[in-house]
Scaffold this motif. Structure first.
Motif, PDB file in Angstrom:
ATOM      1  N   ASP A  69      18.001 -19.327 -26.699  1.00  0.00           N
ATOM      2  CA  ASP A  69      18.475 -18.898 -25.373  1.00  0.00           C
ATOM      3  C   ASP A  69      18.655 -17.387 -25.376  1.00  0.00           C
ATOM      4  O   ASP A  69      19.377 -16.846 -26.215  1.00  0.00           O
ATOM      5  CB  ASP A  69      19.845 -19.525 -25.079  1.00  0.00           C
ATOM      6  CG  ASP A  69      19.745 -20.888 -24.414  1.00  0.00           C
ATOM      7  OD1 ASP A  69      18.626 -21.344 -24.122  1.00  0.00           O
ATOM      8  OD2 ASP A  69      20.808 -21.493 -24.189  1.00  0.00           O
TER       9      ASP A  69
ATOM     10  N   ASN B 200      23.908 -26.964 -26.720  1.00  0.00           N
ATOM     11  CA  ASN B 200      25.095 -26.568 -25.953  1.00  0.00           C
ATOM     12  C   ASN B 200      26.162 -27.664 -25.979  1.00  0.00           C
ATOM     13  O   ASN B 200      27.358 -27.378 -26.093  1.00  0.00           O
ATOM     14  CB  ASN B 200      24.724 -26.273 -24.496  1.00  0.00           C
ATOM     15  CG  ASN B 200      23.792 -25.082 -24.375  1.00  0.00           C
ATOM     16  OD1 ASN B 200      23.721 -24.269 -25.284  1.00  0.00           O
ATOM     17  ND2 ASN B 200      23.076 -24.988 -23.269  1.00  0.00           N
TER      18      ASN B 200
ATOM     19  N   ARG C 199      10.432 -22.404 -28.482  1.00  0.00           N
ATOM     20  CA  ARG C 199      10.369 -21.627 -27.226  1.00  0.00           C
ATOM     21  C   ARG C 199      11.597 -20.740 -27.034  1.00  0.00           C
ATOM     22  O   ARG C 199      12.606 -20.883 -27.739  1.00  0.00           O
ATOM     23  CB  ARG C 199      10.250 -22.590 -26.046  1.00  0.00           C
ATOM     24  CG  ARG C 199      11.495 -23.426 -25.871  1.00  0.00           C
ATOM     25  CD  ARG C 199      11.403 -24.356 -24.685  1.00  0.00           C
ATOM     26  NE  ARG C 199      12.578 -25.209 -24.666  1.00  0.00           N
ATOM     27  CZ  ARG C 199      13.127 -25.691 -23.566  1.00  0.00           C
ATOM     28  NH1 ARG C 199      12.606 -25.426 -22.386  1.00  0.00           N
ATOM     29  NH2 ARG C 199      14.193 -26.461 -23.632  1.00  0.00           N
TER      30      ARG C 199
ATOM     31  N   LEU D 259      17.110 -18.801 -14.174  1.00  0.00           N
ATOM     32  CA  LEU D 259      16.570 -19.258 -15.464  1.00  0.00           C
ATOM     33  C   LEU D 259      15.040 -19.215 -15.478  1.00  0.00           C
ATOM     34  O   LEU D 259      14.403 -19.508 -14.470  1.00  0.00           O
ATOM     35  CB  LEU D 259      17.022 -20.692 -15.745  1.00  0.00           C
ATOM     36  CG  LEU D 259      18.348 -20.828 -16.500  1.00  0.00           C
ATOM     37  CD1 LEU D 259      19.503 -20.366 -15.638  1.00  0.00           C
ATOM     38  CD2 LEU D 259      18.574 -22.261 -16.934  1.00  0.00           C
TER      39      LEU D 259
ATOM     40  N   ASN E 175      12.397 -20.914 -18.060  1.00  0.00           N
ATOM     41  CA  ASN E 175      12.287 -21.741 -19.257  1.00  0.00           C
ATOM     42  C   ASN E 175      10.831 -21.916 -19.679  1.00  0.00           C
ATOM     43  O   ASN E 175      10.021 -22.423 -18.902  1.00  0.00           O
ATOM     44  CB  ASN E 175      12.926 -23.114 -19.020  1.00  0.00           C
ATOM     45  CG  ASN E 175      14.428 -23.032 -18.927  1.00  0.00           C
ATOM     46  OD1 ASN E 175      15.000 -21.946 -19.006  1.00  0.00           O
ATOM     47  ND2 ASN E 175      15.085 -24.156 -18.747  1.00  0.00           N
TER      48      ASN E 175
ATOM     49  N   GLY F  82      17.765 -32.556 -22.377  1.00  0.00           N
ATOM     50  CA  GLY F  82      16.810 -31.493 -22.084  1.00  0.00           C
ATOM     51  C   GLY F  82      15.421 -31.998 -21.771  1.00  0.00           C
ATOM     52  O   GLY F  82      15.122 -33.201 -21.822  1.00  0.00           O
ATOM     53  N   SER F  83      14.546 -31.036 -21.460  1.00  0.00           N
ATOM     54  CA  SER F  83      13.163 -31.360 -21.133  1.00  0.00           C
ATOM     55  C   SER F  83      12.451 -31.860 -22.383  1.00  0.00           C
ATOM     56  O   SER F  83      12.877 -31.559 -23.505  1.00  0.00           O
ATOM     57  CB  SER F  83      12.462 -30.099 -20.620  1.00  0.00           C
ATOM     58  OG  SER F  83      12.532 -29.085 -21.607  1.00  0.00           O
TER      59      SER F  83
HETATM   60  O1  LIG Z   1      14.236 -26.630 -20.266  1.00  0.00           O
HETATM   61  P1  LIG Z   1      15.383 -27.594 -20.419  1.00  0.00           P
HETATM   62  O2  LIG Z   1      15.330 -28.311 -21.729  1.00  0.00           O
HETATM   63  O3  LIG Z   1      15.530 -28.513 -19.257  1.00  0.00           O
HETATM   64  O4  LIG Z   1      16.711 -26.725 -20.373  1.00  0.00           O
HETATM   65  C1  LIG Z   1      16.971 -25.757 -21.338  1.00  0.00           C
HETATM   66  C2  LIG Z   1      18.150 -24.919 -20.892  1.00  0.00           C
HETATM   67  O5  LIG Z   1      17.822 -24.147 -19.754  1.00  0.00           O
HETATM   68  O6  LIG Z   1      19.248 -25.709 -20.551  1.00  0.00           O
HETATM   69  C3  LIG Z   1      20.460 -25.066 -20.976  1.00  0.00           C
HETATM   70  C4  LIG Z   1      21.433 -25.117 -19.862  1.00  0.00           C
HETATM   71  O7  LIG Z   1      21.714 -26.449 -19.546  1.00  0.00           O
HETATM   72  C5  LIG Z   1      20.056 -23.710 -21.475  1.00  0.00           C
HETATM   73  O8  LIG Z   1      20.938 -23.203 -22.437  1.00  0.00           O
HETATM   74  C6  LIG Z   1      18.737 -24.130 -22.047  1.00  0.00           C
HETATM   75  O9  LIG Z   1      17.933 -23.274 -22.653  1.00  0.00           O
END
Ligand SMILES: O=P(O)(O)OC[C@@]1(O)O[C@H](CO)[C@@H](O)[C@@H]1O
Length: 310
Positions: free
Chosen positions: A12, A41, A88, A101, A103, A133-134
């Motif tokens: 992050d 997190n 990533r 954000l 990502n 998460g994704s």
């Molecule tokens: O891309 P994903 O896996 O959906 O989300 C990743 C993310 O954006 O979620 C957190 C906040 O919830 C960030 O710290 C992190 O990097």
């Protein structure tokens, strides 16, 4: 033991700027790097509360090395599954208008890497498993469903396995096959996967498809929980401004802790709303303001919602 698994772990990166304007050059006032991805997190928040937690992550390349080093520096118990691809970066830009954000999709995992990830989860014998998460590109469609279904619990027969799924889109829908105890979409994610506007109807639809309970983030309006024991809305005492990145992960941390203690839903929701506010006041995703958390737990309003005909 609460175990989080983050197949698409991230480094992050958080930039602080005065104001974010598309098309303009920005000079960042501050740049921070830390291990991230939603499950990391969640583990950070639980660790701050003194709860026994383990994070299962993937790590590859230079960013993967940075992630592993940061987890160790933070004192977080982790199982780092090595991968060939480069971990990533996920970027948060904090400006006067809030958090923006960006990502990255993340690297593909090979089938041996998926097997190693599942083995690391099984070895940790979770009492509560958090899948967050994704999914990385090219992931098996039912990746979360398989992780959830194959999890051997340290605490008893399959009927007592507890799990939380926090993801969106097809990963959420296919993950329901693993019968998670709780899923935690936000209101937009819930509407997107069900096509239904009404959150209670949409949550009920996800319960029919395999979720035990559905806890929906309603942003400043708190949380809606549609559960086998009833439906509740939990509302914070006050609106907060700060860094909302990671607020949803703090909700998941509270749910995992509440499930592990078999807390009644109103108590669990009070904890979740208070911890979510505490995350908004924390500087980075995964940080929580513990003083706010302890104060706010006494102030959150939890109201039972009338039962509806199904
Ligand atoms: O891309 P994903 O896996 O959906 O989300 C990743 C993310 O954006 O979620 C957190 C906040 O919830 C960030 O710290 C992190 O990097």
């Amino acid at each position: 033991m609460i175990v989080t698994v983050t197949p698409n772990t991230a480094l992050d990166v958080t930039y602080t700027v005065d104001e974010l304007r598309p098309g303009a050059v920005h000079r960042a006032r501050e740049v921070r790097h830390r291990a991230g991805g939603k499950g990391v997190n969640v583990a950070r928040v639980l660790h701050a509360l003194g709860v026994d937690v383990r994070a299962v992550v993937t790590a590859g390349g230079a960013t993967g090395t940075a992630v592993a080093a940061d987890l160790a520096a933070a004192g977080l118990a982790a199982d780092v599954v090595p991968i060939a691809g480069e971990t990533r970066r996920t970027t948060t830009i904090l400006g006067s208008g809030g958090a923006t954000l960006l990502n990255e999709p993340g690297p593909e995992l090979g089938s041996a890497e998926w097997t190693a990830l599942a083995a690391a989860v099984a070895r940790s014998r979770p009492e509560v498993l958090v899948c967050s998460g994704s999914l990385p590109p090219g992931a098996p469609a039912d990746a979360y469903g398989r992780l959830l279904a194959s999890c051997p619990s340290g605490s008893g027969p399959p009927a007592t396995w507890l799990s939380i799924l926090d993801t969106s889109g097809p990963a959420l829908l296919t993950g329901l096959a693993g019968k998670p105890t709780v899923v935690k979409p936000n209101i937009e994610e819930l509407r997107e996967v069900t096509g239904l506007e009404d959150p209670v109807a949409a949550a009920t639809e996800l319960r029919r498809a395999g979720a035990g309970a559905v806890v929906v983030s309603l942003g400043a309006e708190g949380l809606l929980a549609v559960t086998p024991a009833g439906t509740w809305q939990a509302t914070p005492s006050t609106a907060l401004t700060g860094n909302s990145t990671g607020a949803g992960d703090a909700v998941v941390a509270a749910l995992a802790l509440g499930l592990s203690r078999r807390e009644p839903w109103p108590e669990l929701l009070r904890r979740a709303v208070a911890l979510s506010g505490a995350a908004v006041l924390g500087p980075l995703a995964g940080d929580v303001d513990l003083a706010h958390y302890h104060r706010e737990r006494e102030l959150v309003a939890v109201r039972a919602q009338p039962e509806r005909e199904s």
